[in-house]
Design an enzyme around this catalytic site. Structure first.
Site, PDB file in Angstrom:
ATOM      1  N   LYS A 245       0.848  -1.219   0.000  1.00  0.00           N
ATOM      2  CA  LYS A 245       0.000   0.000   0.000  1.00  0.00           C
ATOM      3  C   LYS A 245       0.870   1.250   0.000  1.00  0.00           C
ATOM      4  O   LYS A 245       0.658   2.169  -0.781  1.00  0.00           O
ATOM      5  CB  LYS A 245      -0.881  -0.019   1.242  1.00  0.00           C
ATOM      6  CG  LYS A 245      -1.460   1.338   1.635  1.00  0.00           C
ATOM      7  CD  LYS A 245      -2.361   1.262   2.837  1.00  0.00           C
ATOM      8  CE  LYS A 245      -1.683   1.509   4.133  1.00  0.00           C
ATOM      9  NZ  LYS A 245      -1.478   2.908   4.479  1.00  0.00           N
ATOM     10  N   ASN A 246       1.896   1.259   0.856  1.00  0.00           N
ATOM     11  CA  ASN A 246       2.688   2.480   1.009  1.00  0.00           C
ATOM     12  C   ASN A 246       3.716   2.675  -0.099  1.00  0.00           C
ATOM     13  O   ASN A 246       4.391   3.700  -0.135  1.00  0.00           O
ATOM     14  CB  ASN A 246       3.345   2.512   2.391  1.00  0.00           C
ATOM     15  CG  ASN A 246       2.293   2.673   3.486  1.00  0.00           C
ATOM     16  OD1 ASN A 246       1.133   2.982   3.190  1.00  0.00           O
ATOM     17  ND2 ASN A 246       2.673   2.437   4.724  1.00  0.00           N
TER      18      ASN A 246
ATOM     19  N   CYS B 282      -4.989  11.802  13.034  1.00  0.00           N
ATOM     20  CA  CYS B 282      -5.642  10.490  13.047  1.00  0.00           C
ATOM     21  C   CYS B 282      -5.370   9.875  14.418  1.00  0.00           C
ATOM     22  O   CYS B 282      -4.728  10.480  15.270  1.00  0.00           O
ATOM     23  CB  CYS B 282      -5.150   9.625  11.905  1.00  0.00           C
ATOM     24  SG  CYS B 282      -3.509   9.032  12.166  1.00  0.00           S
TER      25      CYS B 282
ATOM     26  N   ARG C  52       0.215  14.103  13.310  1.00  0.00           N
ATOM     27  CA  ARG C  52       0.769  13.871  11.966  1.00  0.00           C
ATOM     28  C   ARG C  52       0.726  15.126  11.092  1.00  0.00           C
ATOM     29  O   ARG C  52       0.049  15.183  10.085  1.00  0.00           O
ATOM     30  CB  ARG C  52       0.036  12.699  11.307  1.00  0.00           C
ATOM     31  CG  ARG C  52       0.160  11.427  12.124  1.00  0.00           C
ATOM     32  CD  ARG C  52      -0.548  10.272  11.488  1.00  0.00           C
ATOM     33  NE  ARG C  52       0.217   9.797  10.325  1.00  0.00           N
ATOM     34  CZ  ARG C  52      -0.220   8.797   9.560  1.00  0.00           C
ATOM     35  NH1 ARG C  52      -1.376   8.234   9.798  1.00  0.00           N
ATOM     36  NH2 ARG C  52       0.488   8.405   8.524  1.00  0.00           N
TER      37      ARG C  52
ATOM     38  N   ASP D  17       4.985   0.319  12.132  1.00  0.00           N
ATOM     39  CA  ASP D  17       3.741  -0.280  11.630  1.00  0.00           C
ATOM     40  C   ASP D  17       3.579  -1.734  12.054  1.00  0.00           C
ATOM     41  O   ASP D  17       2.536  -2.325  11.785  1.00  0.00           O
ATOM     42  CB  ASP D  17       3.685  -0.197  10.096  1.00  0.00           C
ATOM     43  CG  ASP D  17       3.474   1.222   9.638  1.00  0.00           C
ATOM     44  OD1 ASP D  17       3.605   1.487   8.437  1.00  0.00           O
ATOM     45  OD2 ASP D  17       3.199   2.082  10.498  1.00  0.00           O
TER      46      ASP D  17
ATOM     47  N   ARG E  66      -8.259  -0.712   5.106  1.00  0.00           N
ATOM     48  CA  ARG E  66      -7.443   0.346   4.486  1.00  0.00           C
ATOM     49  C   ARG E  66      -6.122  -0.221   3.987  1.00  0.00           C
ATOM     50  O   ARG E  66      -5.559   0.267   3.028  1.00  0.00           O
ATOM     51  CB  ARG E  66      -7.133   1.431   5.511  1.00  0.00           C
ATOM     52  CG  ARG E  66      -8.343   2.144   6.036  1.00  0.00           C
ATOM     53  CD  ARG E  66      -7.959   3.336   6.847  1.00  0.00           C
ATOM     54  NE  ARG E  66      -7.102   4.225   6.052  1.00  0.00           N
ATOM     55  CZ  ARG E  66      -6.781   5.451   6.425  1.00  0.00           C
ATOM     56  NH1 ARG E  66      -7.203   5.905   7.580  1.00  0.00           N
ATOM     57  NH2 ARG E  66      -6.024   6.212   5.674  1.00  0.00           N
TER      58      ARG E  66
END
Ligand code: EPZ
Length: 417
Positions: free
Chosen positions: A22-23, A117, A122, A305, A397
């Site tokens: 994803k990133n 978030c 952030r 993460d 997500r």
């Protein structure tokens, strides 16, 4: 809102295929704005954040020529709208990645300021500071970042904090700037290295990526991007821990062992069997888990993460482990939920002290952010009895069909609408 129900206690066995990172795909999608033509990206993971980024690009005038079986073709010839709308940006912080490319492409950008978030405020102050140094006039009004730049010039910029998307944003802006840009204390994440490599294939002149100092020689235009996204290292680490926490034996088939080295080393330290081959990792339980300390750091350190998922494992380890979160200021949202399952965890600022317990008990659980929800799923897989996890949109997500992949490995897990 979907919920995930897990009946704990099943040992995971078998093989799993990891989806695209994803990133890695999010910055590459944003980078298509630097080109005018047909961009072809393969290995695109069908996760919510990718769908959001594609919608955002369409709002900016990018045409999705086709998108199926993880392959997308984006025509950016007529993308001339500089505004990224609030309703999209507010759901995904990574939307700020279009800021640099829009300024480079159109000389203007209007991107809603990302909301904070669950894991922290952030801010994007470093993104803005760098773009201003390159000549952009940036104002913050009505919750939008409004940028204007007749042209962008190369600069020497030092990141006070290592920032993954900050590095990506300035890297993309610098590619079409006049002259040379030097980014110091740059992020070294594989996703940043991949972005630089892909931009070089499209005609950019970037060097030093993967080290603290990245140099970019500005150019006038790029060819369309063509690439295949590599497997997600955080999904890889999540499944490695799923094998360990259920005392199972799982082979992760298409992964890049180098990207998950810190996780493999920590699991080996915890007396978990980890067999590494070229693009496979086999995680095999060897008996009780030993307690292990961990401290998160930017790549190549232990990834923030994976912190929540690793903590779930340590709740069942023998002895006391200490986990320190150094990247985000509030990334312990999973702790209270794990404690409701019987975990023994105490917090002192950025430090979590975990005393291993014999077992966890299933419970109704609430997901708060993407990786915290992954940690709750892992704990539920090992817990006695059943757990019901709500707000699983968080997990969607960043994970492609996590419950399908886990049930293929023997987990008793299902999603209810
Ligand atoms: C990226 O977020 C990832 N997201 C995050 O993954 C990941 O946790 C994070 O990097 C760290 O590895 C994407 O790549 C889309 P940062 P990013 O900028 O770039 C502070 C997931 O689970 N900071 O590296 O937003 C910031 O507050 C997500 O997939 C500033 O102060 O993270 C944080 O404390 C969660 N000012 C630290 O730096 C800035 O201008 C690192 O943030 C930018 C960042």
């Amino acid at each position: 809102m979907d919920k995930i129900i897990v009946e704990g206690g099943k040992q995971l066995k078998g093989a799993v295929r990891i989806s695209g990172a994803k990133n890695a795909v999010l910055p590459v999608l944003a980078a298509t704005l630097l080109t005018r033509g047909r961009n072809i990206i393969q290995g695109v993971p069908k996760v919510r954040d990718v769908a959001t980024m594609i919608k955002l690009l369409e709002d900016l005038g990018v045409e999705v020529e086709s998108y199926h079986n993880e392959k997308i073709i984006l025509d950016t010839s007529r993308a001339d709208n500089p505004e990224a709308p609030y309703d999209l940006v507010s759901t995904m912080r990574a939307s700020c990645l279009v800021l640099g490319p829009l300024l480079a492409r159109l000389g203007e950008a209007r991107v809603s300021l990302p909301g904070g978030c669950a894991i922290g405020e952030r801010p994007i102050d470093l993104h803005i500071k760098g773009l201003e140094a390159m000549g952009a006039k940036i104002t913050l009004e009505h919750g939008y970042v409004q940028g204007k730049a007749d042209y962008l010039k190369g600069i020497k910029f030092y990141f006070d904090t290592v920032s993954v998307t900050g590095t990506a944003n300035l890297l993309m802006a610098a590619v079409l700037a006049e002259g040379e840009t030097i980014l110091e204390n740059a992020a070294k994440e594989p996703e940043v290295v991949f972005l630089a490599d892909i931009l070089n294939l499209a005609g950019a002149k970037i060097s030093g990526h993967g080290t603290d100092i990245i140099a970019i020689e500005g150019t006038t235009s790029l060819k369309p991007i063509e690439c295949t996204i590599f497997p997600d290292r955080i999904e890889t680490g999540t499944f490695m821990i799923a094998a360990a926490i259920t005392q199972g034996d799982v082979t992760i088939e298409n992964c890049i062992p180098k990207h998950v080295e810190p996780i493999s080393l920590k699991l080996q330290e915890a007396q978990v069997g980890v067999e590494i081959s070229k693009n496979k990792i086999r995680v095999k339980s060897k008996g009780p888990i030993s307690c292990v300390n961990a401290k998160t750091h930017p790549y190549p350190g232990f990834p923030t993460d994976i912190q929540a998922q690793f903590m779930a494992l340590m709740t069942l380890a023998q002895g006391q482990s200490i986990i320190v979160e150094t990247v985000f200021e509030n990334r312990f949202m999973h702790v209270s939920e794990l404690k409701r399952m019987g975990a023994d965890i105490s917090l002192d600022g950025h430090t979590a002290i975990i005393n291993g317990v014999k077992s966890l008990s299933g419970a109704p659980l609430m997901a708060t952010d993407l990786r915290a929800s992954a940690s709750l799923v892992l704990a539920a897989l090992a817990a006695k009895g059943s757990s019901i996890i709500s707000r699983v949109y968080h997990i969607d997500r960043g994970y492609v069909g996590i419950e399908k992949k886990l049930s293929k490995l023997g987990a008793q897990i299902r999603r209810i609408k």
